[in-house]
Design a protein around this motif. Sequence first.
Motif, short mmCIF file in Angstrom:
data_model
loop_
_atom_site.label_atom_id
_atom_site.label_comp_id
_atom_site.label_asym_id
_atom_site.label_seq_id
_atom_site.Cartn_x
_atom_site.Cartn_y
_atom_site.Cartn_z
N THR A 30 0.82 -1.21 0.00
CA THR A 30 0.00 0.00 0.00
C THR A 30 0.86 1.26 0.00
O THR A 30 0.51 2.24 -0.66
CB THR A 30 -0.98 0.04 1.20
N GLU A 34 0.59 4.03 -2.82
CA GLU A 34 0.25 5.40 -2.42
C GLU A 34 1.28 6.40 -2.92
O GLU A 34 0.94 7.56 -3.17
CB GLU A 34 0.16 5.50 -0.90
N PHE A 44 -6.73 3.85 0.38
CA PHE A 44 -6.11 2.97 1.37
C PHE A 44 -6.13 3.53 2.78
O PHE A 44 -5.52 2.95 3.68
CB PHE A 44 -4.66 2.66 0.97
#
Length: 117
Positions: A30, A34, A44
Amino acid sequence: PSEKKSCFYFVETWWFHLIAATVIGSNTVTIVLEADSEAMTKKFYWFEQGFLCFYLLELICRACLWKSKFLCGPRRLVMWSLLDLLIVSAGVVDQWAFRYVEAMLPEHFSHKLSKFL
């Protein structure tokens, strides 16, 4: 050892280590996603909160398991404990404390703070 009798001993089992490794791997994915997109950061958000809650609960359970040995025991345990404490504390400050302070500030200060961070 008396630690094996503790209800917190599960944090030292193979299956919990596997869960923790999966959480760390998912968190890493993640973070990478991101970094590429602001939209992904918003998608997320709740995953990030869940990861931090997991890390915080793991740290608390480890501290309850090891008690005074957590910070005053064998060097290897203390070093890992301090590293975990530092990383989880940074996450709590970044994701929770700064957000709370930012929400309490007037808008022009809040905007400057979010640019800084």
